[in-house]
Design an enzyme around this catalytic site. Structure first.
Site, short mmCIF file in Angstrom:
data_model
loop_
_atom_site.label_atom_id
_atom_site.label_comp_id
_atom_site.label_asym_id
_atom_site.label_seq_id
_atom_site.Cartn_x
_atom_site.Cartn_y
_atom_site.Cartn_z
CB SER A 1 -0.91 0.13 1.35
OG SER A 1 -1.61 -1.26 1.22
N1 SAH Z 1 -0.50 -4.86 3.70
C1 SAH Z 1 0.02 -5.40 2.76
C2 SAH Z 1 -0.97 -5.34 1.49
C3 SAH Z 1 -0.83 -6.30 0.52
S1 SAH Z 1 -2.14 -6.60 -0.82
C4 SAH Z 1 1.36 -4.66 2.31
O1 SAH Z 1 1.39 -3.41 2.46
O2 SAH Z 1 2.15 -5.15 1.46
C5 SAH Z 1 -3.25 -7.48 0.01
C6 SAH Z 1 -2.89 -8.92 0.52
O3 SAH Z 1 -4.16 -9.59 1.17
C7 SAH Z 1 -2.38 -9.70 -0.69
O4 SAH Z 1 -1.08 -9.96 -0.37
C8 SAH Z 1 -3.18 -10.56 -0.90
O5 SAH Z 1 -3.06 -11.97 -1.32
C9 SAH Z 1 -3.94 -11.04 0.50
N2 SAH Z 1 -5.38 -11.34 0.53
C10 SAH Z 1 -6.39 -11.37 -0.22
N3 SAH Z 1 -7.40 -12.10 -0.01
C11 SAH Z 1 -7.03 -12.45 1.41
C12 SAH Z 1 -7.81 -13.46 2.37
N4 SAH Z 1 -9.01 -13.95 2.00
N5 SAH Z 1 -7.11 -13.97 3.23
C13 SAH Z 1 -5.69 -13.31 3.72
N6 SAH Z 1 -5.08 -12.80 2.70
C14 SAH Z 1 -5.76 -12.40 1.74
#
Ligand code: SAH
Length: 217
Positions: A62
């Site tokens: 993000s």
């Molecule tokens: N906070 C992270 C954001 C990553 S993007 C950062 O700043 O790096 C969101 C993440 O949510 C992705 O890695 C994706 O694989 C994960 N995601 C999507 N659906 C999910 C679920 N049902 N349970 C756990 N993780 C999930």
């Protein structure tokens, strides 16, 4: 001062404090945590820029301001147990871990979870537990949580997460369609735990939550 530290100070002043984030603990954490270690080597030069970046597997880390906004909304003092859905790069996890007691983080994609684990271990964040799976279900064995954050967008607030929120607890989540969402903060009232107080923190764009409370692949 190393060059990344300089870039972090500039990021905090120009992108975060300037946009109204005022929680000094959040600002300090963002000045301290080496964000460049959480991005791919080829993107290190952009690690402190004012936008999200790809982290592989079609997911993103993000934008720094959004990390600050969501973290500030959780009002962490250092004592909390926090649940995070969507570990991704682990950067948001590290910010949380430096501001609360323990973080429980769930990531769907095993390769991202293990990469995040490696970096968090390298930075000595021993108060983080990471699990691979669908975060829609929360983490029942460790509930209730004082704060819950989801960093993937869902069409509605996952009901199991609301169940696992302690009285007085705060949940921050992007809720809406696949392309654009609204960032919501929900507070479970301490004196009336059946009531949830919603607050609109503004528009946002997150990758999709894939699973029970989100979308199919
Ligand atoms: N906070 C992270 C954001 C990553 S993007 C950062 O700043 O790096 C969101 C993440 O949510 C992705 O890695 C994706 O694989 C994960 N995601 C999507 N659906 C999910 C679920 N049902 N349970 C756990 N993780 C999930």
């Amino acid at each position: 001062m190393d060059r990344y530290k300089k870039q972090r100070l500039r990021m905090v002043e120009g992108q975060i404090r300037a946009r109204g984030i005022s929680d000094e603990r959040v600002l300090k954490a963002m000045e301290t945590i080496p964000r460049h270690l959480f991005v791919d080597e080829g993107l290190i030069a952009s690690a402190y820029s004012d936008n999200p970046l790809p982290i592989g597997e079609r997911q993103t880390i993000s934008q720094p301001y959004i990390v600050a906004l969501m973290t500030q909304a959780l009002s962490l003092t250092g004592k909390e147990r926090v649940l995070e859905i969507g570990t991704g790069s682990g950067y948001q996890t590290a910010i949380l871990a430096s501001l609360c007691d323990r973080v429980f983080s769930i990531e769907r994609i095993a390769s991202l979870a293990s990469r995040a684990r490696r970096i968090l271990d390298h930075l000595n964040f021993y108060n983080v537990a990471i699990r691979v799976g669908d975060g829609s279900w929360g983490w029942k064995e460790e509930a209730p949580f004082d704060a819950i954050i989801t960093t993937a967008a869902a069409p509605r607030i996952p009901p199991y997460l609301i169940e696992q929120l302690a009285p007085g607890g705060r949940l921050v989540a992007p809720i809406g369609g696949r392309d654009v969402q609204t960032l919501y903060k929900m507070t479970r009232k301490a004196d009336a735990p059946d009531e949830l107080l919603p607050e609109d923190l503004g528009g946002c764009r997150f990758v999709s939550l894939i699973g029970e409370s989100g979308w199919k692949e």
